[in-house]
Structure formats: structure tokens, C-alpha cells
Write a protein that holds these residues in place. Structure first.
Motif, PDB file in Angstrom:
ATOM      1  N   THR A 190       0.815  -1.201   0.000  1.00 25.19           N
ATOM      2  CA  THR A 190       0.000   0.000   0.000  1.00 25.19           C
ATOM      3  C   THR A 190       0.859   1.266   0.000  1.00 25.19           C
ATOM      4  O   THR A 190       1.883   1.348   0.701  1.00 25.19           O
ATOM      5  CB  THR A 190      -0.949   0.024   1.205  1.00 25.19           C
ATOM      6  OG1 THR A 190      -1.572   1.328   1.282  1.00 25.19           O
ATOM      7  CG2 THR A 190      -0.223  -0.237   2.518  1.00 25.19           C
ATOM      8  N   ALA A 191       0.426   2.261  -0.758  1.00 25.73           N
ATOM      9  CA  ALA A 191       1.144   3.534  -0.799  1.00 25.73           C
ATOM     10  C   ALA A 191       1.123   4.237   0.554  1.00 25.73           C
ATOM     11  O   ALA A 191       1.978   5.079   0.828  1.00 25.73           O
ATOM     12  CB  ALA A 191       0.528   4.447  -1.867  1.00 25.73           C
ATOM     13  N   TYR A 192       0.151   3.893   1.411  1.00 28.93           N
ATOM     14  CA  TYR A 192       0.129   4.502   2.736  1.00 28.93           C
ATOM     15  C   TYR A 192       1.407   4.225   3.508  1.00 28.93           C
ATOM     16  O   TYR A 192       1.796   5.012   4.379  1.00 28.93           O
ATOM     17  CB  TYR A 192      -1.087   4.007   3.529  1.00 28.93           C
ATOM     18  CG  TYR A 192      -2.374   4.690   3.145  1.00 28.93           C
ATOM     19  CD1 TYR A 192      -2.658   5.984   3.584  1.00 28.93           C
ATOM     20  CD2 TYR A 192      -3.303   4.064   2.321  1.00 28.93           C
ATOM     21  CE1 TYR A 192      -3.833   6.613   3.228  1.00 28.93           C
ATOM     22  CE2 TYR A 192      -4.488   4.691   1.958  1.00 28.93           C
ATOM     23  CZ  TYR A 192      -4.744   5.974   2.408  1.00 28.93           C
ATOM     24  OH  TYR A 192      -5.916   6.610   2.047  1.00 28.93           O
ATOM     25  N   ASP A 193       2.081   3.126   3.202  1.00 34.97           N
ATOM     26  CA  ASP A 193       3.333   2.818   3.883  1.00 34.97           C
ATOM     27  C   ASP A 193       4.554   2.942   2.981  1.00 34.97           C
ATOM     28  O   ASP A 193       5.659   3.163   3.467  1.00 34.97           O
ATOM     29  CB  ASP A 193       3.270   1.405   4.476  1.00 34.97           C
ATOM     30  CG  ASP A 193       2.284   1.321   5.628  1.00 34.97           C
ATOM     31  OD1 ASP A 193       2.122   2.333   6.349  1.00 34.97           O
ATOM     32  OD2 ASP A 193       1.663   0.272   5.802  1.00 34.97           O
ATOM     33  N   THR A 194       4.392   2.799   1.665  1.00 35.14           N
ATOM     34  CA  THR A 194       5.537   2.921   0.762  1.00 35.14           C
ATOM     35  C   THR A 194       5.708   4.345   0.225  1.00 35.14           C
ATOM     36  O   THR A 194       6.804   4.722  -0.186  1.00 35.14           O
ATOM     37  CB  THR A 194       5.403   1.947  -0.432  1.00 35.14           C
ATOM     38  OG1 THR A 194       4.211   2.266  -1.161  1.00 35.14           O
ATOM     39  CG2 THR A 194       5.333   0.508   0.059  1.00 35.14           C
ATOM     40  N   GLU A 195       4.619   5.128   0.222  1.00 37.88           N
ATOM     41  CA  GLU A 195       4.669   6.520  -0.244  1.00 37.88           C
ATOM     42  C   GLU A 195       3.841   7.385   0.705  1.00 37.88           C
ATOM     43  O   GLU A 195       2.932   8.108   0.280  1.00 37.88           O
ATOM     44  CB  GLU A 195       4.102   6.643  -1.664  1.00 37.88           C
ATOM     45  CG  GLU A 195       4.814   5.832  -2.723  1.00 37.88           C
ATOM     46  CD  GLU A 195       4.111   5.934  -4.066  1.00 37.88           C
ATOM     47  OE1 GLU A 195       3.254   6.821  -4.240  1.00 37.88           O
ATOM     48  OE2 GLU A 195       4.423   5.114  -4.955  1.00 37.88           O
ATOM     49  N   THR A 196       4.138   7.326   1.985  1.00 33.73           N
ATOM     50  CA  THR A 196       3.292   7.962   2.999  1.00 33.73           C
ATOM     51  C   THR A 196       3.113   9.458   2.763  1.00 33.73           C
ATOM     52  O   THR A 196       2.075  10.027   3.127  1.00 33.73           O
ATOM     53  CB  THR A 196       3.877   7.711   4.401  1.00 33.73           C
ATOM     54  OG1 THR A 196       4.123   6.307   4.562  1.00 33.73           O
ATOM     55  CG2 THR A 196       2.941   8.175   5.492  1.00 33.73           C
ATOM     56  N   THR A 197       4.085  10.114   2.153  1.00 33.74           N
ATOM     57  CA  THR A 197       3.990  11.563   1.949  1.00 33.74           C
ATOM     58  C   THR A 197       3.303  11.930   0.641  1.00 33.74           C
ATOM     59  O   THR A 197       3.253  13.113   0.282  1.00 33.74           O
ATOM     60  CB  THR A 197       5.389  12.198   1.983  1.00 33.74           C
ATOM     61  OG1 THR A 197       6.194  11.622   0.944  1.00 33.74           O
ATOM     62  CG2 THR A 197       6.059  11.955   3.331  1.00 33.74           C
ATOM     63  N   ASN A 198       2.759  10.957  -0.084  1.00 29.97           N
ATOM     64  CA  ASN A 198       2.027  11.248  -1.314  1.00 29.97           C
ATOM     65  C   ASN A 198       0.754  12.021  -0.963  1.00 29.97           C
ATOM     66  O   ASN A 198      -0.128  11.502  -0.274  1.00 29.97           O
ATOM     67  CB  ASN A 198       1.670   9.925  -2.016  1.00 29.97           C
ATOM     68  CG  ASN A 198       0.996  10.130  -3.357  1.00 29.97           C
ATOM     69  OD1 ASN A 198       0.467  11.201  -3.652  1.00 29.97           O
ATOM     70  ND2 ASN A 198       0.991   9.091  -4.171  1.00 29.97           N
ATOM     71  N   PRO A 199       0.611  13.269  -1.426  1.00 27.02           N
ATOM     72  CA  PRO A 199      -0.579  14.065  -1.059  1.00 27.02           C
ATOM     73  C   PRO A 199      -1.897  13.400  -1.446  1.00 27.02           C
ATOM     74  O   PRO A 199      -2.928  13.647  -0.811  1.00 27.02           O
ATOM     75  CB  PRO A 199      -0.374  15.381  -1.820  1.00 27.02           C
ATOM     76  CG  PRO A 199       1.085  15.447  -2.116  1.00 27.02           C
ATOM     77  CD  PRO A 199       1.521  14.028  -2.306  1.00 27.02           C
ATOM     78  N   ALA A 200      -1.862  12.553  -2.472  1.00 24.80           N
ATOM     79  CA  ALA A 200      -3.096  11.941  -2.969  1.00 24.80           C
ATOM     80  C   ALA A 200      -3.740  10.996  -1.975  1.00 24.80           C
ATOM     81  O   ALA A 200      -4.870  10.556  -2.181  1.00 24.80           O
ATOM     82  CB  ALA A 200      -2.805  11.202  -4.278  1.00 24.80           C
ATOM     83  N   LEU A 201      -3.055  10.663  -0.889  1.00 24.44           N
ATOM     84  CA  LEU A 201      -3.590   9.739   0.105  1.00 24.44           C
ATOM     85  C   LEU A 201      -4.466  10.434   1.146  1.00 24.44           C
ATOM     86  O   LEU A 201      -5.162   9.757   1.908  1.00 24.44           O
ATOM     87  CB  LEU A 201      -2.436   9.019   0.827  1.00 24.44           C
ATOM     88  CG  LEU A 201      -1.501   8.193  -0.048  1.00 24.44           C
ATOM     89  CD1 LEU A 201      -0.308   7.705   0.766  1.00 24.44           C
ATOM     90  CD2 LEU A 201      -2.230   7.017  -0.669  1.00 24.44           C
ATOM     91  N   TRP A 202      -4.425  11.763   1.198  1.00 18.29           N
ATOM     92  CA  TRP A 202      -4.991  12.467   2.352  1.00 18.29           C
ATOM     93  C   TRP A 202      -6.083  13.438   1.926  1.00 18.29           C
ATOM     94  O   TRP A 202      -5.920  14.191   0.969  1.00 18.29           O
ATOM     95  CB  TRP A 202      -3.877  13.194   3.106  1.00 18.29           C
ATOM     96  CG  TRP A 202      -2.713  12.285   3.363  1.00 18.29           C
ATOM     97  CD1 TRP A 202      -1.452  12.367   2.836  1.00 18.29           C
ATOM     98  CD2 TRP A 202      -2.716  11.114   4.181  1.00 18.29           C
ATOM     99  NE1 TRP A 202      -0.669  11.328   3.281  1.00 18.29           N
ATOM    100  CE2 TRP A 202      -1.418  10.533   4.113  1.00 18.29           C
ATOM    101  CE3 TRP A 202      -3.680  10.488   4.965  1.00 18.29           C
ATOM    102  CZ2 TRP A 202      -1.079   9.363   4.787  1.00 18.29           C
ATOM    103  CZ3 TRP A 202      -3.335   9.314   5.644  1.00 18.29           C
ATOM    104  CH2 TRP A 202      -2.059   8.781   5.554  1.00 18.29           C
ATOM    105  N   ASN A 203      -7.192  13.422   2.661  1.00 25.06           N
ATOM    106  CA  ASN A 203      -8.331  14.289   2.322  1.00 25.06           C
ATOM    107  C   ASN A 203      -8.774  15.154   3.493  1.00 25.06           C
ATOM    108  O   ASN A 203      -9.860  15.728   3.477  1.00 25.06           O
ATOM    109  CB  ASN A 203      -9.513  13.462   1.812  1.00 25.06           C
ATOM    110  CG  ASN A 203     -10.108  12.548   2.872  1.00 25.06           C
ATOM    111  OD1 ASN A 203      -9.622  12.486   4.003  1.00 25.06           O
ATOM    112  ND2 ASN A 203     -11.161  11.827   2.525  1.00 25.06           N
TER     113      ASN A 203
END
Length: 549
Positions: A190-203
Motif C-alpha cells: 500500500t502507498a500509505y506505507d511505501t509513499e506515505t507523503t504522497n498528497p493523494a492519500l490524504w483528504n
């Protein structure tokens, strides 16, 4: 003592120049084992993600259910919920949620019905390991009505039908392909753990901008957030697992506040308040926080209810709460808090009784050995592994006291602690602990404890370790009750079922009840708007209301 004294000296010697009020540094005692909203249940994750995501619904500080990312709370009265019959002829219900207009992920992509559909698809697949699994098993169909509206069809009618719980949008444009490639491996991809700083994960009003594993999380304003503008430009959350060290950082000005949800033990906060006077604003909030001992039920000794009862009888909880917590932690008889409307005041109680504890152990076939530790007929010692979250001074003190008390009954406790992120993510969730584990469950008002008590919620590999029945407790009547209580819409009849659940709990002891915790929130005097809830939903879900004066 030297560390605290030095920290205090530095704090007093620091210049009194005004500090900028567009940043906030928060100290907590745990670091999330994952940043995925639906994988594993850990208070540290809930606290951090409260800044950066918004679920459909949540219980507020007033303990009332409200919409966060939906427009209107669905009900039978407003037509948002409609009773129906399932294709199998069972009573069912369909619940419609409409997303608020203007919700966007941090990359500007609108939060849509497709994000809810993806969350439902992943949750329905057992190999994904989402929890609580019962929600997804019951939600047998999701219908996309329009880009912002979904209807979910459930195969049972419950009094909690309006609450979406942990069901929330997940960014399908980022996560769906990763999940489809291999649902079982999704936990690690999951990108939540491999790309935690990706803005697309957060709303939410903030997005995660930087992480230092095990140490800190930095949040910055989410430019795509359409709600009330948060005041703080940057929020840094520091993890300090050792609570004396966390206090030292507070006194030295390295953190501005200590979160009550994951902060100082009560007795440490009381002592801090006595020493520092009005330097900090310290608020004590009692809540639905159940400190207990999880029990490994397939352990040769702990599988015997008499041994579990003896452990509780040999525990002088009144003395512990008075000595360690200034009497501010009310003793628990079951997992249902007296603050909860379904609490039964007449439930069975287990007062401290060492004579009776010894008699129960004798009856169970554990007799005193030459060194005082009991043994069974095969000569095996009554020796139990005893774990908790390393660095939590309050819990470690409790361990030491319990170890001495139980020794008087002939029970040996072998203390072995682990950092919270290891204990919760690995040892408990994969059922690797071998005896007792001291930690807290945090619940919502009138939250049916199915995930912790139903036998179908015992974590196992084929479900990718979802479920919270870590001890492996099995009781057919408890299975029936935890399934049936949510389906009873009449509060009076539901109360009778709750009474029976508590009676079974107090007799069977699926876990050893200790006390209900009051959280100590330590804030700077200039901070306003933080509203502790005292339950499962962290105060950070309303972080846009936080202000510096």
C-alpha cells in the motif's frame, strides 16, 4: 531525577521571547505500525490520521454520531435508510451516504463514490485483512448512485446502521491497482506505507509531509482542503516511548503539548501539575478506555476459568489505583464502562481475596512448590509471560505491583515488554504472545465488543490476521449475543441483552478487567479548541478548530 531537573533548569533559563504560533509540536508515546486507515487498530495511528483524513461518520465530544465527510446522517425518518428484504429473504436495510461537495484528495482529485466502492471491494475480500471484517461481510452490495452518492445494502438491521465506523473513502486512483495485483500482499504494498507523503492519500485539513520511522510525523496544511482553514501551518508529532523522557521534552520546550490519548500516565501528570502550577493547562478526561489483561485462552493454565478468576482475586485493584493513580481510575468489572448507558451496576464483582484465590488454584490442580510457585501434577510451574508497551512508566509500574501480588498466590509472572508498534502489529495481531498482555481497548458509546469477543474474530492467517480477539476466546452464547445485540433496535430489550453479556464476561473473564482510564491532556496555555472525546474517535478529527491565542 537528574534528567528531569536538568530539563526544568533549561526551561526556566530559556528566553521569554514570543514564539511563532503557526506551528505546533505534539508528544505521544507510540508510533503507528502502519498508516493505512483500515489495516490494524492502534491508537497512535488513529490520532495521527485524524489530522489527515476524514471518515464518513464519527462520534463527537458530545458522544453523538455526526457526519464528517457525508452531507446528512442517514436515518429511517429522513429516508436515508430504508428497511428491505435481502435476496435470501432476510430482514435487511439499505443506507445511502452522499459525500460533501468539494472534498478532494491532496493532489486535487475529487473524493468520489469510486473511492468508497474501492474501500468496499477491498474490505469484502478476506485476503486483504481489513477490520472489522463483520462490517464488510454484512454489506453485501454497494451501488454507486452518482459521483458523490453510494447506497450500501446490509443483510441485517442494526441500531448502529447510520454509523459507517471505519468504512471510509480510500483513493482508488492510487490504491486500486496495487490491491488488484495481489490482495494478500496489499498490506505491504500500500502507498500509505511505501509513499506515505504522497498528497493523494490524504483528504483532511492536513497531509503527511514527512515521516521519520519510529520517531516523528510532520503534517502540513492540505492545499486541497475545502473546509474551515486550520490555523497551524505545520504540526509535528514526536514519538517518545519513555514517558519520563517525554515529560523532560515538554519541560524543555521541545514539545508544546502531550496528547492525552497517548500521553503521560495519570499519576505522572498529577505530579507534573503539582510541580509546575499553571505553566500548563492539564485536563483529566474520563472515558471509554478499558485497561485490562488480554489472556491467551489456549495456554495450558489460562484455559481454565478458575485460574483466570484466581488471577483477578489475587489483584488488589483498589490499592493499585489508590497508590499509583490517586484513586482516579474507577475499577472495572467488565469491559462496559459505568459512563456507558448500557452498563449494569449490579454485575458480579471480584474483590481482592487472596485466600479464595489460593483455594481456586488448589481446586484447579495447582499446588505450592518448594519455591512458592505452584505446580501441576506433571510438575509444570504456574509461570506466565506478562507483556505490555515498553517505556510506559505507568504500565511498567503496574506490572511490578502485579508480579508481587500474584507471587503471594503462587503465580510467577515473567515480564517481557516490547515497543508498542511491535506489540500491536506483530505479537498481538498474529497471536504470538504466550500469556498475558496489559493494554487498553478504546471504544465508542454503546459499542458492541464483537471484534474482541466473537470466536469468528480470532485473527488467523487465511484472513490476513484481521480481527481483535487476540486471546482466542470462544463462548457460543457470547457469539450469539455479540451478533444479536446490534440487531435489537428497542433500547429496553437491548439493555437486557447487554446485562447478560456483562454477566457472562464477569464470570468467564475473557480478559482480566483492571480499571477505566482517565486521560491527562497537557496543553500550553495559549492553545484553544482541542476537545477530548473520551472514546474511540480522537480529538484530532476536529483539528481545524484548534487555535492559538
Amino acid at each position: 531525577m537528574m534528567l528531569r531537573a536538568a530539563a526544568l533548569f533549561l526551561a526556566l533559563a530559556a528566553p521569554a521571547a514570543a514564539q511563532p504560533r503557526d506551528t505546533l509540536t505534539i508528544g505521544i508515546t507510540q508510533y503507528p505500525s502502519t498508516f493505512h486507515p483500515n489495516i490494524e487498530n492502534m491508537a497512535a495511528k488513529s490520532y495521527v490520521l485524524g489530522f489527515a483524513r476524514r471518515p464518513l461518520t464519527a462520534y463527537g465530544a458530545d458522544w453523538r454520531l455526526a457526519c464528517l465527510s457525508c452531507e446528512t446522517l442517514p436515518s429511517l425518518e429522513n429516508g436515508g435508510a430504508v428497511r428491505e428484504t435481502t435476496p435470501e429473504g432476510k430482514p435487511g436495510i439499505r443506507v445511502t451516504y452522499r459525500l460533501r461537495e468539494g472534498l478532494r484528495w491532496g493532489d486535487g482529485t475529487p473524493v468520489s463514490a469510486e473511492d468508497l466502492r474501492f474501500a468496499w471491494e477491498a474490505g469484502r475480500e478476506a485476503a486483504t485483512g481489513f477490520g472489522p471484517a463483520e462490517y464488510y461481510r454484512s454489506a453485501y452490495e454497494l451501488i454507486v448512485e452518482d459521483p458523490r452518492t453510494v447506497t450500501i445494502r446490509f443483510d441485517r438491521v442494526t441500531f448502529e446502521y447510520a454509523s459507517a465506523g471505519d468504512f471510509q473513502p480510500l483513493p482508488a486512483h492510487v490504491e486500486r491497482a496495487r490491491w488488484r495485483a495481489d490482495p494478500r500482499a496489499y498490506r505491504t504494498r500500500t502507498a500509505y506505507d511505501t509513499e506515505t507523503t504522497n498528497p493523494a492519500l490524504w483528504n483532511g485539513p492536513y497531509r503527511i509531509a514527512a515521516v521519520q520511522p519510529g520517531a516523528s510525523v510532520t503534517l502540513e496544511r492540505n492545499a486541497s482542503w475545502s473546509g474551515a482553514a486550520p490555523q497551524f501551518r505545520r504540526i509535528t508529532i514526536r514519538t517518545v516511548e519513555n514517558t519520563p523522557a517525554l515529560e523532560a521534552q515538554l519541560l524543555a520546550g521541545q514539545v508544546d503539548m502531550i496528547a492525552g490519548e497517548l500521553g503521560l500516565p495519570l499519576e505522572q501528570a498529577i505530579a507534573l501539575e503539582r510541580r509546575t502550577g499553571t505553566r500548563f493547562r492539564i485536563t483529566y478526561r474520563p472515558g471509554l478506555i478499558y485497561e485490562h489483561l488480554d489472556v491467551r485462552h489456549d495456554h495450558p493454565a489460562l484455559s481454565d476459568r478458575r485460574v483466570r478468576q484466581a488471577l483477578l482475586l489475587a489483584t488488589d485493584r483498589a490499592q493499585i489505583t489508590e497508590r499509583l493513580f490517586a484513586g482516579r481510575q474507577p475499577i472495572a468489572d467488565t469491559s462496559v464502562n459505568p459512563l456507558d448507558p448500557m452498563h449494569d451496576a449490579d454485575v458480579r464483582r471480584w474483590p481482592f481475596d487472596l485466600v479464595r484465590a489460593r483455594a481456586l488454584l488448589d481446586e484447579a490442580g495447582w499446588t505450592p512448590g518448594p519455591d512458592g510457585v505452584r505446580r501441576n501434577a506433571a510438575g509444570e510451574r504456574l509461570s506466565l509471560e506478562f507483556m505490555t508497551t515498553a517505556g510506559n512508566r505507568g504500565r511498567e509500574a503496574v506490572q511490578q505491583v502485579l508480579q508481587g501480588m500474584w507471587r503471594q498466590a503462587g503465580i510467577e509472572a515473567r515480564i517481557r515488554n516490547e515497543p508498542p508498534r511491535v506489540l500491536f502489529a506483530e505479537t498481538l495481531s498474529r497471536r504470538r504472545f504466550q500469556g498475558l498482555a496489559l493494554f487498553a481497548w478504546i471504544s465508542a458509546p454503546e459499542s458492541v465488543p464483537r471484534s474482541a469477543l466473537h470466536s469468528d474474530e480470532i485473527p488467523r492467517e487465511d484472513r490476513n490476521w484481521s480481527g481483535q480477539n487476540y486471546g482466542g476466546y470462544r463462548n457460543p452464547e457470547m457469539d450469539v449475543l455479540t451478533h444479536a445485540i446490534p440487531e435489537e433496535l428497542d433500547p429496553a430489550r437491548r439493555r437486557e441483552m447487554w446485562r447478560r453479556l456483562q454477566a457472562i464476561y464477569a464470570e468467564d473473564l475473557p480478559a482480566i478487567p483492571l480499571w477505566f482510564r482517565a486521560d491527562a491532556h497537557v496543553w500550553p496555555q495559549w492553545l484553544e479548541g482541542v476537545r477530548p472525546t473520551g472514546h474511540l474517535n480522537a480529538s484530532t478529527l476536529w483539528a481545524e478548530e484548534w487555535r492559538a491565542r
